[in-house]
Motif scaffolding. Structure first.
Motif, short mmCIF file in Angstrom:
data_model
loop_
_atom_site.label_atom_id
_atom_site.label_comp_id
_atom_site.label_asym_id
_atom_site.label_seq_id
_atom_site.Cartn_x
_atom_site.Cartn_y
_atom_site.Cartn_z
N LYS A 169 0.83 -1.20 0.00
CA LYS A 169 0.00 0.00 0.00
C LYS A 169 0.87 1.25 0.00
CE LYS A 169 -4.15 -1.95 2.12
NZ LYS A 169 -5.14 -1.81 3.21
N ASN A 170 0.28 2.34 -0.49
CA ASN A 170 0.96 3.63 -0.58
C ASN A 170 2.30 3.49 -1.30
OD1 ASN A 170 -1.10 5.00 0.90
ND2 ASN A 170 -0.23 4.17 2.79
N ILE A 171 2.21 2.97 -2.52
CA ILE A 171 3.39 2.73 -3.34
C ILE A 171 3.61 3.89 -4.31
CG2 ILE A 171 4.43 1.22 -5.09
CD1 ILE A 171 2.81 -1.08 -3.93
N ARG A 176 -5.85 4.51 -5.48
CA ARG A 176 -5.47 5.80 -4.93
C ARG A 176 -4.17 5.73 -4.13
NH1 ARG A 176 -11.12 8.53 -2.70
NH2 ARG A 176 -12.21 8.58 -4.74
N ASP A 177 -3.80 4.51 -3.73
CA ASP A 177 -2.61 4.35 -2.90
C ASP A 177 -1.36 4.06 -3.74
OD1 ASP A 177 -3.54 1.87 -3.70
OD2 ASP A 177 -2.86 0.84 -1.90
N VAL A 178 -1.48 4.17 -5.07
CA VAL A 178 -0.33 3.95 -5.96
C VAL A 178 -0.11 5.20 -6.79
CG1 VAL A 178 0.68 2.58 -7.81
CG2 VAL A 178 -0.73 1.46 -6.06
N ASN A 179 1.08 5.77 -6.71
CA ASN A 179 1.43 6.97 -7.46
C ASN A 179 2.48 6.63 -8.50
OD1 ASN A 179 1.61 9.80 -8.10
ND2 ASN A 179 3.53 9.84 -6.95
#
Length: 311
Positions: free
Chosen positions: A47-49, A76-79
């Motif tokens: 998560k939050n990658i 939404r947790d991958v940019n």
């Protein structure tokens, strides 16, 4: 021929498993394997990658960016950000840059450019004029890796994704074996552990054959640069490309077998050499991670300046 799954017109024969696939099932076949690789290669952080994608504008990197966007666009947790390394090769890189910028814009992904000239003081063309006898890749490879890591660190990325296909990957494995470079062999991406100052590299396409990457790009309507680097003929990789292609033609599935062998031997070898315990210093000139005082790139630049200063 008919698709082995649905009976519609096939667009591709998968020789290594004996099946025929239509457009839909071929694209599904590629995407399923890429998703599997991403799950495996990013398992330490689900998560939050944040992922920086190196895109040259060619088929492999363009398909990599396209697929990462398709797979993660609703997360939404991958940019995802994209960047292009501009080596400064006249008549070659400019075309790729345009394709890279265009695809990034179409996908709504932020794109940056980082150049040899601004960071090292030389373009690749200038380097080859100074040192025409040395294989271009020995200069270009370390410099490219340096800048890929630099921009990924700047973007606070968890990973940097590269468009390395199955053919490229199998060639790299065999090159290291033939050279007897065991430590470089075990350092190959994808990287499973984090080292200070180094962004782990992931390779979503490492099990996708080159011809499948090309077909996927065509079927998906991806506009990519098909030009070749003018220094391509100098690369030692060409020898290994032919060797492995001949082997694959004689025994379909050989490239998969080479990668399977690598996957099963790397971890024991890495443990044997205790690679995770190797201490990295900061280069006294540029601050990049290195096992010595100067990193490979700074040593190379010093040598180029000495050559340039000779009458």
């Amino acid at each position: 021929m008919q698709c082995s799954i649905c009976g519609n017109k096939a667009v591709y024969e998968v020789k290594y498993n004996g099946s025929f696939l239509c457009k839909k099932h071929f694209m599904d076949f590629v995407e399923r394997r890429v998703k599997r690789e991403l799950r495996s290669q990013t398992a330490r952080k689900n998560k939050n990658i944040s992922i920086s994608v190196g895109i040259s504008g060619g088929k492999d990197s363009s398909v990599t960016l396209y697929l990462l966007n398709k797979i993660y666009k609703n997360r939404r947790d991958v940019n995802i950000k994209a960047f292009t390394v501009d080596e400064g090769i006249n008549g070659y890189r400019s075309t790729g840059l345009e394709k890279a910028k265009k695809l990034s814009e179409e996908l709504g992904i932020e794109h940056e450019i980082i150049s040899f000239k601004e960071n090292f003081g030389y373009t690749m063309d200038e380097i080859m004029k100074i040192d025409p006898k040395t294989i271009s890749c020995s200069h270009c490879g370390p410099m490219r890796r340096n800048l890929m890591n630099k921009i990924s660190m700047y973007n606070n990325s968890d990973y940097v994704a590269l468009g390395i296909n199955q053919d490229d990957y199998a060639q790299s494995i065999i090159m290291n074996v033939v050279k007897g470079d065991v430590q470089r062999y075990v350092r190959m991406a994808p990287h499973e552990y984090v080292r200070d100052g180094l962004v782990p590299r992931i390779l979503p396409l490492r099990k996708i054959p080159e011809k499948e990457v090309v077909l996927y790009a065509v079927l998906a309507g991806i506009d990519f640069d098909s030009s070749w680097c003018p220094y391509y003929a100098m690369a030692q990789r060409n020898i290994f490309r032919k060797l492995i292609d001949d082997l694959e033609n004689e025994t379909p599935g050989s490239k998969y077998a080479i990668i399977k062998f690598f996957d099963e031997t790397r971890e024991p070898l890495r443990d044997y050499f205790k690679m995770s315990e190797v201490k990295l210093n900061k280069c006294i000139k540029c601050g990049s991670p290195t096992t010595g005082e100067l990193c490979e790139v700074c040593r190379d630049i010093e040598s180029l300046r000495e050559l340039e200063a000779k009458p």
